[in-house]
Design a protein around this motif. Structure first.
Motif, PDB file in Angstrom:
ATOM      1  N   ARG A  83     -65.711  45.777 -20.015  1.00  0.00           N
ATOM      2  CA  ARG A  83     -64.646  45.305 -19.705  1.00  0.00           C
ATOM      3  C   ARG A  83     -64.195  46.162 -18.447  1.00  0.00           C
ATOM      4  O   ARG A  83     -63.797  45.666 -17.402  1.00  0.00           O
TER       5      ARG A  83
ATOM      6  N   TYR B 209     -70.526  51.605  -7.847  1.00  0.00           N
ATOM      7  CA  TYR B 209     -70.843  50.149  -8.013  1.00  0.00           C
ATOM      8  C   TYR B 209     -71.914  49.561  -8.591  1.00  0.00           C
ATOM      9  O   TYR B 209     -71.868  48.581  -9.263  1.00  0.00           O
TER      10      TYR B 209
ATOM     11  N   THR C   1     -65.991  44.801  -5.009  1.00  0.00           N
ATOM     12  CA  THR C   1     -66.493  43.682  -4.281  1.00  0.00           C
ATOM     13  C   THR C   1     -65.579  43.585  -3.036  1.00  0.00           C
ATOM     14  O   THR C   1     -65.835  43.061  -2.139  1.00  0.00           O
ATOM     15  N   LEU C   2     -64.413  44.033  -3.025  1.00  0.00           N
ATOM     16  CA  LEU C   2     -63.560  44.383  -1.863  1.00  0.00           C
ATOM     17  C   LEU C   2     -64.342  45.105  -0.946  1.00  0.00           C
ATOM     18  O   LEU C   2     -64.297  44.945   0.459  1.00  0.00           O
TER      19      LEU C   2
ATOM     20  N   HIS D  39     -72.799  46.010 -16.112  1.00  0.00           N
ATOM     21  CA  HIS D  39     -72.498  44.879 -16.837  1.00  0.00           C
ATOM     22  C   HIS D  39     -73.158  43.711 -16.889  1.00  0.00           C
ATOM     23  O   HIS D  39     -73.117  42.973 -17.900  1.00  0.00           O
TER      24      HIS D  39
ATOM     25  N   LEU E 213     -65.839  45.810 -10.883  1.00  0.00           N
ATOM     26  CA  LEU E 213     -66.542  45.062  -9.807  1.00  0.00           C
ATOM     27  C   LEU E 213     -65.655  44.384  -8.966  1.00  0.00           C
ATOM     28  O   LEU E 213     -66.036  44.076  -7.670  1.00  0.00           O
ATOM     29  N   TYR E 214     -64.486  43.871  -9.491  1.00  0.00           N
ATOM     30  CA  TYR E 214     -63.433  43.352  -8.440  1.00  0.00           C
ATOM     31  C   TYR E 214     -63.283  44.331  -7.392  1.00  0.00           C
ATOM     32  O   TYR E 214     -63.120  43.884  -6.302  1.00  0.00           O
ATOM     33  N   PHE E 215     -62.907  45.407  -7.701  1.00  0.00           N
ATOM     34  CA  PHE E 215     -62.508  46.269  -6.503  1.00  0.00           C
ATOM     35  C   PHE E 215     -63.653  46.496  -5.454  1.00  0.00           C
ATOM     36  O   PHE E 215     -63.515  47.020  -4.389  1.00  0.00           O
TER      37      PHE E 215
ATOM     38  N   THR F  11     -66.066  48.017 -16.454  1.00  0.00           N
ATOM     39  CA  THR F  11     -67.141  47.635 -15.387  1.00  0.00           C
ATOM     40  C   THR F  11     -66.748  46.522 -14.810  1.00  0.00           C
ATOM     41  O   THR F  11     -66.898  46.053 -13.677  1.00  0.00           O
ATOM     42  N   GLY F  12     -66.433  45.351 -15.628  1.00  0.00           N
ATOM     43  CA  GLY F  12     -65.691  43.943 -14.862  1.00  0.00           C
ATOM     44  C   GLY F  12     -64.730  44.088 -13.865  1.00  0.00           C
ATOM     45  O   GLY F  12     -64.819  43.558 -12.866  1.00  0.00           O
ATOM     46  N   ILE F  13     -63.703  45.233 -14.237  1.00  0.00           N
ATOM     47  CA  ILE F  13     -62.695  45.448 -13.489  1.00  0.00           C
ATOM     48  C   ILE F  13     -63.010  46.093 -12.302  1.00  0.00           C
ATOM     49  O   ILE F  13     -62.592  45.785 -10.946  1.00  0.00           O
TER      50      ILE F  13
END
Length: 132
Positions: free
Chosen positions: A29, A75, A39-40, A82, A35-37, A31-33
């Protein structure tokens, strides 16, 4: 009158024994969060590449620094880990790997594969000149 049976309340973290499977579920969970950052940062790099040489040089200077490389390494690990945990969940969704020894094996395999693949990706990237 019948005696009332004392039943425990819903299980919670103080009752469960912490396991590697539980820890990797939480890390999945996280690493999922992450990955959002991350990706920015990828979007920042793509916009800079489209904006011209000055903007791209600025982003490259950041990603070439120690902090930038640590973020890129983190990252990469988050992405690979993930994915490996996603494969583990897919195996479970197919109805396999629920016996304790299978569950532990899948969990350890996902953890080790995430680390090994990340390191191999970075070694290959440096070998072909991506780390210059």
């Amino acid at each position: 009158m019948a005696a009332r049976i004392e039943r425990p309340l819903s299980p919670h973290l103080q009752i469960y024994r912490r396991t590697l499977t539980m820890a990797l579920s939480i890390i999945h969970r996280a690493t999922g969060i992450a990955l959002y950052f991350g990706t920015l940062l990828l979007v920042w790099w793509l916009i800079a590449a489209a904006s011209g040489p000055a903007a791209y040089a600025y982003v490259q200077a950041f990603t070439g620094s120690i902090i930038g490389r640590l973020i890129a390494f983190g990252y990469t690990w988050a992405l690979v880990h993930h994915a490996m945990s996603g494969i583990r969940y897919l195996v479970w969704d197919l109805g396999y790997g629920f016996k304790p020894n299978e569950r532990e094996w899948l969990t350890r395999a996902a953890l080790i594969a995430g680390i090994v693949i990340t390191i191999l990706l970075w070694i290959i990237a440096y070998a072909i000149g991506g780390g210059r």
